[in-house]
Motif scaffolding. Structure first.
Motif, PDB file in Angstrom:
ATOM      1  N   CYS A   1       0.698  -1.259   0.003  1.00 23.31           N
ATOM      2  CA  CYS A   1      -0.058  -0.202  -0.092  1.00 23.31           C
ATOM      3  C   CYS A   1       0.922   1.132   0.002  1.00 23.31           C
ATOM      4  O   CYS A   1       1.781   1.379   0.786  1.00 23.31           O
ATOM      5  CB  CYS A   1      -0.934   0.052   1.245  1.00 23.31           C
ATOM      6  N   ILE A   2       0.606   2.177  -0.875  1.00 20.88           N
ATOM      7  CA  ILE A   2       1.437   3.417  -0.995  1.00 20.88           C
ATOM      8  C   ILE A   2      -0.009   4.608  -1.034  1.00 20.88           C
ATOM      9  O   ILE A   2      -0.740   4.346  -1.692  1.00 20.88           O
ATOM     10  CB  ILE A   2       2.132   3.422  -2.327  1.00 20.88           C
ATOM     11  N   TYR A   3       0.262   5.490  -0.348  1.00 16.69           N
ATOM     12  CA  TYR A   3      -0.294   6.671  -0.601  1.00 16.69           C
ATOM     13  C   TYR A   3      -0.338   7.590  -1.947  1.00 16.69           C
ATOM     14  O   TYR A   3       0.819   7.656  -2.292  1.00 16.69           O
ATOM     15  CB  TYR A   3      -0.114   7.913   0.567  1.00 16.69           C
ATOM     16  N   LYS A   4      -1.436   7.567  -2.554  1.00 11.62           N
ATOM     17  CA  LYS A   4      -1.446   8.108  -3.940  1.00 11.62           C
ATOM     18  C   LYS A   4      -0.796   9.527  -3.952  1.00 11.62           C
ATOM     19  O   LYS A   4      -0.259   9.862  -4.888  1.00 11.62           O
ATOM     20  CB  LYS A   4      -2.788   8.271  -4.631  1.00 11.62           C
ATOM     21  N   SER A   5      -1.104  10.162  -2.966  1.00 13.17           N
ATOM     22  CA  SER A   5      -0.481  11.632  -2.856  1.00 13.17           C
ATOM     23  C   SER A   5       1.225  11.969  -2.825  1.00 13.17           C
ATOM     24  O   SER A   5       1.605  12.785  -3.203  1.00 13.17           O
ATOM     25  CB  SER A   5      -1.029  12.433  -1.469  1.00 13.17           C
ATOM     26  N   ARG A   6       1.713  10.641  -2.557  1.00 12.94           N
ATOM     27  CA  ARG A   6       3.060  10.572  -2.703  1.00 12.94           C
ATOM     28  C   ARG A   6       3.735  10.383  -4.157  1.00 12.94           C
ATOM     29  O   ARG A   6       4.942  10.560  -4.300  1.00 12.94           O
ATOM     30  CB  ARG A   6       3.764   9.489  -1.777  1.00 12.94           C
ATOM     31  N   PHE A   7       2.805  10.042  -5.085  1.00 12.46           N
ATOM     32  CA  PHE A   7       3.204   9.862  -6.340  1.00 12.46           C
ATOM     33  C   PHE A   7       4.125  11.076  -6.867  1.00 12.46           C
ATOM     34  O   PHE A   7       4.840  10.824  -7.926  1.00 12.46           O
ATOM     35  CB  PHE A   7       2.125   9.500  -7.325  1.00 12.46           C
ATOM     36  N   LYS A   8       3.737  12.306  -6.659  1.00 17.96           N
ATOM     37  CA  LYS A   8       4.230  13.410  -7.061  1.00 17.96           C
ATOM     38  C   LYS A   8       5.666  13.793  -6.508  1.00 17.96           C
ATOM     39  O   LYS A   8       6.463  14.802  -7.036  1.00 17.96           O
ATOM     40  CB  LYS A   8       3.301  14.574  -7.023  1.00 17.96           C
ATOM     41  N   GLU A   9       5.889  13.086  -5.551  1.00 18.62           N
ATOM     42  CA  GLU A   9       7.188  13.572  -4.917  1.00 18.62           C
ATOM     43  C   GLU A   9       8.535  13.266  -5.679  1.00 18.62           C
ATOM     44  O   GLU A   9       8.398  12.370  -6.600  1.00 18.62           O
ATOM     45  CB  GLU A   9       7.250  12.604  -3.419  1.00 18.62           C
ATOM     46  N   VAL A  10       9.366  13.975  -5.304  1.00 17.13           N
ATOM     47  CA  VAL A  10      10.828  13.984  -6.100  1.00 17.13           C
ATOM     48  C   VAL A  10      10.388  14.329  -7.752  1.00 17.13           C
ATOM     49  O   VAL A  10      11.020  13.377  -8.566  1.00 17.13           O
ATOM     50  CB  VAL A  10      11.625  12.440  -5.986  1.00 17.13           C
ATOM     51  N   ASN A  11       9.858  15.126  -7.992  1.00 17.78           N
ATOM     52  CA  ASN A  11       9.230  15.412  -9.443  1.00 17.78           C
ATOM     53  C   ASN A  11       8.822  14.328 -10.180  1.00 17.78           C
ATOM     54  O   ASN A  11       9.067  14.020 -11.206  1.00 17.78           O
ATOM     55  CB  ASN A  11      10.794  15.904 -10.207  1.00 17.78           C
ATOM     56  N   GLY A  12       8.030  13.617  -9.438  1.00 16.83           N
ATOM     57  CA  GLY A  12       7.138  12.619  -9.993  1.00 16.83           C
ATOM     58  C   GLY A  12       7.599  11.261  -9.919  1.00 16.83           C
ATOM     59  O   GLY A  12       7.418  10.392 -10.710  1.00 16.83           O
ATOM     60  N   GLN A  13       9.145  11.132  -9.484  1.00 15.45           N
ATOM     61  CA  GLN A  13       9.887  10.063  -9.665  1.00 15.45           C
ATOM     62  C   GLN A  13       9.245   8.926  -8.783  1.00 15.45           C
ATOM     63  O   GLN A  13       9.587   7.839  -9.035  1.00 15.45           O
ATOM     64  CB  GLN A  13      11.368  10.117  -9.037  1.00 15.45           C
ATOM     65  N   VAL A  14       8.513   9.163  -7.677  1.00 15.58           N
ATOM     66  CA  VAL A  14       8.110   8.057  -7.127  1.00 15.58           C
ATOM     67  C   VAL A  14       6.886   7.291  -7.802  1.00 15.58           C
ATOM     68  O   VAL A  14       6.993   5.934  -7.674  1.00 15.58           O
ATOM     69  CB  VAL A  14       7.333   8.766  -5.590  1.00 15.58           C
ATOM     70  N   GLY A  15       6.065   8.029  -8.352  1.00 14.32           N
ATOM     71  CA  GLY A  15       5.035   7.400  -8.958  1.00 14.32           C
ATOM     72  C   GLY A  15       5.466   6.786 -10.288  1.00 14.32           C
ATOM     73  O   GLY A  15       5.169   5.605 -10.423  1.00 14.32           O
ATOM     74  N   ASN A  16       6.763   7.063 -10.837  1.00 12.64           N
ATOM     75  CA  ASN A  16       7.606   6.417 -11.823  1.00 12.64           C
ATOM     76  C   ASN A  16       7.977   5.138 -11.727  1.00 12.64           C
ATOM     77  O   ASN A  16       7.620   4.116 -12.059  1.00 12.64           O
ATOM     78  CB  ASN A  16       8.764   7.490 -12.317  1.00 12.64           C
TER      79      ASN A  16
END
Length: 298
Positions: free
Chosen positions: A45-60
């Motif tokens: 489980c990951i919070y969706k809100s964290r996807f944008k962290e590190v210029n979107g690198q987390v989501g990538n």
């Protein structure tokens, strides 16, 4: 909001009941869950809100993990069941449902079995790891975080897991630049912020083989500088740690896998030509010959 979801036992995420936490990482946590039919899974489980962290690198990275698992079919790789979003305490969770491995990870197993774990055991596990990694590299995926803690055990069989740092090379790319992984298991070119490719995983595979054989790291993990110094100046490492000795062909294999220069590091073709697999062929041939002798002399 907490940075990592902290689910409570008996909470429900959709139809899945939480039974306990299995582990935590940089961006998410993994839980043991059970469905209404009693089937057990692992749920990341990951919070969706964290996807944008590190210029979107987390989501990538999260998308890379899902894409990689969807491509892989080996029995030696943990299986992706599904992905979905779910609301938890007013926050949106991205959930990755995975095959559950009841045997824990290989690091825990080695600690528990260190008094009886021998060269034969090491080779059995190592060959399974190689079969899984062979498919990963055939699909042009760099794992980037290969270590004992990311190799799970399920019904006496290993399962390579945690693709959270993986990268899928496209047809035009053979190398990348991004320092990810775990000190002691990372290839020196990764730590040096040099371009790296699939051969970086081969160094990590060599570290794992060394740990399976000697129950220790091949090089110091005190800090990055000491590690790189030993890789440069004390390579090959000692083959006499913890009072253990191995056959010469395994020392030769480790020497080639742990070379600092990736261009000189062992590749898959040479690995499968090595005595490690010649021995397997020889054993199978002898078994077939014994069976024929038995049939012909009954």
């Amino acid at each position: 909001m907490q940075q990592i979801p902290n689910l409570e036992n008996d909470d429900f995420i959709e139809k899945y009941q939480v039974k306990g936490q299995l582990g935590r990482g940089s961006y998410g946590a993994v839980y043991q869950v059970i469905d209404p039919n009693g089937q057990i899974y692992a749920l990341k489980c990951i919070y969706k809100s964290r996807f944008k962290e590190v210029n979107g690198q987390v989501g990538n990275l999260i998308q890379n993990e899902v894409d990689a698992l969807q491509k892989l079919e080996s029995q030696y790789i943990v299986k992706l069941i599904s992905t979905f979003y779910s609301d938890y305490q007013g926050e949106s969770l991205f959930c990755i449902l995975l095959e559950f491995c009841e045997g824990g990870n290989l690091l825990e197993y080695l600690i528990q079995q260190q008094d009886t774990f021998n060269q034969q055991n090491a080779i059995i596990f190592f060959k399974q790891i190689l079969q899984g990694m062979k498919e990963i590299h055939q699909k042009r995926i760099i794992h980037r975080d290969l270590k004992l803690a990311n190799i799970l055990i399920h019904k006496d069989q290993i399962k390579i897991a945690d693709f959270g740092f993986c990268h899928i090379l496209n047809s035009d790319t053979s190398q990348i630049n991004l320092n990810l992984g775990t000190l002691g298991n990372q290839a020196p070119e990764v730590l040096d912020d040099q371009p790296y490719g699939l051969k970086s995983d081969m160094f990590s595979i060599g570290v794992i083989l060394y740990q399976l054989l000697f129950l220790a790291y091949p090089f110091s993990i005190k800090n990055q500088e000491t590690f790189l110094d030993e890789v440069s100046n004390s390579n090959p490492p000692s083959f006499k740690k913890n009072g253990r000795k191995v056959e010469q062909y395994l020392e030769d294999l480790l020497t080639k896998m742990l070379r600092k220069d990736p261009a000189n590091r062992l590749d898959w073709t040479d690995l499968f030509k090595s005595k490690l697999f010649q021995n397997s062929y020889s054993c199978i041939l002898k078994m077939i010959q014994r069976n024929f002798w038995f049939i012909n002399n009954r």
